[in-house]
Design an enzyme around this catalytic site. Structure first.
Site, short mmCIF file in Angstrom:
data_model
loop_
_atom_site.label_atom_id
_atom_site.label_comp_id
_atom_site.label_asym_id
_atom_site.label_seq_id
_atom_site.Cartn_x
_atom_site.Cartn_y
_atom_site.Cartn_z
CB CYS B 46 -1.09 0.18 1.20
SG CYS B 46 -1.72 -1.48 1.19
NE ARG B 73 11.03 -10.94 14.37
CZ ARG B 73 10.48 -10.60 14.66
NH1 ARG B 73 8.78 -10.11 13.77
NH2 ARG B 73 10.76 -8.97 14.76
CG ASP B 307 -4.16 -9.80 -1.39
OD1 ASP B 307 -5.10 -9.01 -0.52
OD2 ASP B 307 -3.93 -8.53 -1.78
#
Lengths: 476, 476
Positions: B46, B73, B307
C-alpha cells in the site's frame, strides 16, 4: 393569553434553543417563548478559548442564532429576563426583566428547564476581587478578552522620562495569568492565554491534570503544556486571594503565594437547579435535575435538558452528571420534541470528550480507571504506544491508547488516548464500541480503514485490542 | 525430514508472513518454511505510491521483516522459490528454485496458501511492450521508480549545439504517464506521478472514478485530480498499445490514441489460485479460494489467507473478494493460529477502505449503491455536506457524507465520504456501526466527541444520520 398552545423555555443557550427549535418545527402554530437571563442566546461556549486566543476575532462567530433570526422563525426571545420562580400548579413562571426592573407572570402549557450549569466558585477569602474570572458564558469570554486586550494594547506614558504603563496602572510587562484547575478547560485556556503572550501558571489540587484520566494520558498532557512554557503545580490547593485597589494581585496556596494579574477559576461546574428545586422538581444526588428517558421531570409538563440535567451513562446504566454541549443539544432537541407531543427517547451517553492542548489531541470515552473503581468493576488497564501513520510514510506521530477492560467478560469499559494526530476521531470508534457493549475481542475484529498516511496496517485501536486480549487470556 | 511438525507457507507477503509468525508464536519448536517466488517478503504494498513519489526514499522502509530477521525468529525463508504444485495426498509441495533452476519436494504437516492477487493484464495488442507496468509487488514499484529516475536524472548531450536527451534517447521533455484505471490505486498513482513532475492522464472505462462509489463522492475525487492538473477521460476503453523499438509510445482507445512514455495498468486484481485449483482446492465464483470462518479450505490441513482468499461481507453475510492488506494480515494471523491447533474464527469484513488523493481524503465502508442494487436491497441514498470544524473555528473544510440506508428497517448498509480533513478516521465509526448492524436511528444516538477544532457540535456523522432518519420517516 391567547388560545395558542405555549412552550416556555428557561435558558436560551444550547439545550434551550434546541428545545425551542424542535418544538416549533413540530408545532409551527404554537407559541414559543425563550427566557434568557443573560445578553446572548445560542452560542458555542466550547469555542470561548479560541475567541480569547484571538483565533476567532469576533464573538458573533460563536453565535448560531440571533434573537432576530429566532423571532423570524417564530420563537420569541426575551433577553435579560430572569425567571424567579416556577408555579407548577398554576403553570406559570414569574419573571424579572432585568433591564426595566419589572416583574411579569408568563403562563405555559409546557415548560423546558435549560438553566445550564454554574461554575464552581468556592467562598475563599478575596474571591470577590476583580480580575478573578470564571469561564462559562459568552459574557465571561468577552470580559476576559477585553481585559487582556486592554492590558496589551493601551499604553499610557507618564511624563517625558516615562515608563509605559498599561491602563490598569501597571508598568508594561507580561501579564501573569494563574489558572486554578487542570481539567479540559484549564488545559485549553493554558494554550489560549499562552497564545496571547501571557505568563501562564496552572495550579491543580490533584496529582494529575485532566481529572480522572489515566496517568499514562495525563502525563502526556502535562509534558505538553510544560514544553510550551506553561508552569504547572500539582497537589497544590488555593486558599485565598490578595489584592490591591480591589484588584487581585496574589493567589495564596498551601504551598505559598503566586503573583497574578488574572485568575481563571476552572474547577468544574454544577447544575443550576435552585429555582427548579424550589418549584418541587426533583434533583439527583449528582446535583442535576432528575429526568427520565423522555427528558421529563417528576412534574407533569415540565422537561429539563442540558447542563442542568442528568443523563444515563450507558456503560454502567447509572445516572451521571457530565455537562457537555453535545449532550445539551441532543437532550434539548428531544425535550422540545416530546413537549410537542412526540414520543422520543434519549438513551444516554458514554462519556465521550475530546480536547486540543496546543498541538496535542486528548480524548476519552466510557469509564476512566478511577470511575471503574468507584463503580466496583473488576478491571485491568492495557496501554499501548501506536503510530498515526505507516512506518514507511513520513512524519507519523506516536499515539498512546489506554483501555479499561472488565476482567472475565473482557468488555471494554473505557478508552483514553493522546497524540499529535489521529486521536480526535479514533475515540468515536471506541465510543461506538461502548454503545454496543463490545468486548476487546469484538474490537479486535473490526474492519477499520487503512492507508499509509492515516494509520498502520494494524490500526492502533486494533493493536490495543489485541494486547488487551492477550492480557485477558492470561488472567482467565 | 526430521520429526518436527512443519508448517509450509506459500507466499511471504502480508498474509503469509502473518501466518508464519503466529504459528511460530504458538509452536516455537515446530518448523516453519516460507516459500516466496519473488525477491522480497513482508512489505507494505500500500505504500508503493509513496515510494514512487519519493516521499519514501528507500524501499527498505516498506519492508517490515527481512529474511534475516525472520530466520532469527525461527522462520526459514526461501526467496525465489516458486511452488509448482501441491500434492495433498502425499502432503508435499513441488518447488522450483528459480535462481539455481533446481526442483525440490518439501513435505508439510500444515499448509497455508498465501499466493496473493495478480494484477489484471488484458491480452490487448502490444501489451508485451516495455514501459507498460502493473503495480502490485515491491519489484513493480522499484522498476517504475527506476524508470522515472532514469528519465529525469540522466542527461546525455549530443554534441556542441546539443539537445539534451535522456538515456532512453528521447529529447529531454516531461515524461507522459498514462494510467489505465481510475480506482483507488489509479487515483493514488496520479498523485504520485504528478509529484514526480510527470504529465499524467487517467483513462477510465466507467462513467466515474473510484469504481462503484456514489457519484456524489466520485465527483469530488474527479474535481480534485483535475484541479491538480491530471487529465481524466471517462467512458474510454483501451484497445491496444503501439511502440517503437519494443517500447510503448501510444495507447490506443475507442476514442483515439494517447501518447505515452509510461503506461500503468491498474484495472484491478484477481486471486492467484491456479496452483491451488490444480491441487483440488475449491474456488468460489468470485475467483478466490473458498475458506470457512477458520480459514480452512476444502482440503484437510490446507488453509488459505489474504488476497488469494475470499471473506464474508458481514453486511450481506455473503462471501466476497475484496483484497486488502488489513484483511490479509488478519486472515494470515488466524490461519497460522488455527494451523497451530487453535480454534479462532475470522468473522469477516465490512468493506472499509480509505485513500488519500492529493490533499483529499476519500473513504467507504459497507455497500455502495451499486452493490446494494446488485444484492437486491430496497434502499435510499442520503447525502449531506458537513464541516470538519466548528463554524467558529478557523479553516474548517467541507465534508460530503453519503449513506446507503435500507428502506423500512432503516439499517445502515454503507457509507462513503470525501473531504480535506476528518474523513479517514470517521469512516471507522461507521464501519463499527455496520459491524453492529445499526440503524440510522441508532447512529443518530451515538455519543461522539466534540471540540471546535475537530468537529461541529452535531458531528457530520450525526447530521447525516438525522437527515437519513427524516427521509426514512417520510417513506414509512
Amino acid at each position: 393569553m391567547n388560545n395558542k398552545e405555549r412552550l416556555v423555555v428557561i435558558g436560551g443557550v444550547a439545550a434551550g434553543m434546541s428545545a425551542a427549535s424542535s418544538f416549533k418545527r413540530i408545532k409551527p402554530d404554537a407559541e414559543v417563548i425563550v427566557l434568557e437571563k443573560d445578553y446572548f442566546i445560542s452560542y458555542g461556549a466550547c469555542s470561548l478559548p479560541y475567541y480569547i486566543s484571538d483565533d476567532v476575532k469576533d464573538f458573533n462567530n460563536l453565535i448560531s442564532l440571533t434573537p432576530k433570526v429566532a423571532t423570524e422563525r417564530g420563537i420569541t426571545v426575551f433577553l435579560r429576563h430572569e425567571v424567579l420562580s416556577i408555579d407548577p400548579m398554576k403553570k406559570e413562571v414569574h419573571v424579572k426583566d432585568l433591564e426595566k426592573d419589572e416583574k411579569k407572570v408568563i403562563p405555559y402549557d409546557k415548560l423546558v428547564i435549560a438553566t445550564g450549569g454554574l461554575p464552581i466558585k468556592p467562598p475563599l477569602p478575596g474571591i470577590e476581587l476583580e480580575h478573578i474570572f470564571t469561564i462559562r458564558t459568552l459574557v465571561d469570554g468577552i470580559e476576559i478578552k477585553k481585559f487582556i486586550d486592554q492590558w496589551t494594547t493601551f499604553d499610557v506614558c507618564l511624563g517625558p522620562m516615562c515608563t509605559y504603563r498599561n491602563r490598569f496602572g501597571a508598568e508594561k510587562r507580561t501579564m501573569k495569568a494563574l489558572i486554578v484547575g487542570g481539567g479540559y478547560i484549564g488545559m485549553e485556556m493554558s494554550e489560549s492565554l499562552k497564545k496571547r503572550g501571557l505568563d501562564v501558571t496552572v495550579i491543580e489540587k490533584m496529582d494529575r491534570v485532566l481529572g480522572n484520566m489515566d496517568a499514562s494520558i495525563a502525563d502526556i498532557a502535562e509534558e505538553k503544556i510544560q514544553s510550551e512554557g506553561v508552569k504547572l503545580y500539582k497537589g497544590v490547593s488555593v486558599e485565598g486571594f490578595e489584592g490591591e485597589n480591589r484588584v487581585v494581585t496574589k493567589v495564596l496556596t498551601d504551598h505559598g503565594p503566586h503573583e497574578a494579574d488574572l485568575v481563571l477559576l476552572v474547577i468544574g461546574a454544577r447544575a443550576n437547579t435552585k429555582m427548579a428545586r424550589e418549584a418541587g422538581v426533583e434533583v439527583s444526588a449528582n446535583g442535576a435535575i432528575k429526568v427520565d428517558d423522555h427528558l421529563r421531570t417528576n412534574i407533569p409538563d415540565i422537561f429539563a435538558a442540558g447542563d442542568c440535567a442528568e443523563a444515563t451513562q450507558l456503560v454502567t446504566g447509572k445516572k451521571v452528571y457530565i455537562p457537555l454541549g453535545t449532550t445539551a443539544n441532543k437532550q434539548g432537541r428531544i425535550a422540545g420534541e416530546n413537549a410537542a407531543g412526540m414520543d422520543h427517547t434519549f438513551e444516554g451517553i458514554v462519556g465521550t470528550a475530546v480536547t486540543k492542548i496546543f498541538d496535542l489531541e486528548v480524548a476519552r470515552t466510557g469509564l476512566s480507571p478511577i470511575e471503574a473503581d468507584h463503580e466496583g468493576y473488576k478491571y485491568f488497564i492495557s496501554t499501548i504506544q501506536g503510530k498515526s501513520r505507516s512506518s514507511a510514510y513520513p512524519a507519523g506521530k506516536p499515539m498512546t491508547i489506554s483501555y479499561v477492560v472488565e476482567e472475565e467478560s473482557g468488555r471494554l469499559l473505557g478508552a483514553q488516548m493522546a497524540g499529535i494526530e489521529g486521536v480526535a476521531h479514533r475515540i468515536d470508534t471506541l465510543a461506538t464500541c461502548l454503545y454496543n457493549k463490545m468486548t476487546v475481542e469484538d474490537v479486535a475484529r473490526l474492519d477499520l480503514g487503512y492507508a499509509p498516511p492515516f494509520a498502520t496496517v494494524w490500526d492502533p485501536i486494533l493493536i490495543a485490542a489485541n494486547v488487551a486480549l492477550k492480557k485477558l487470556k492470561k488472567t482467565e
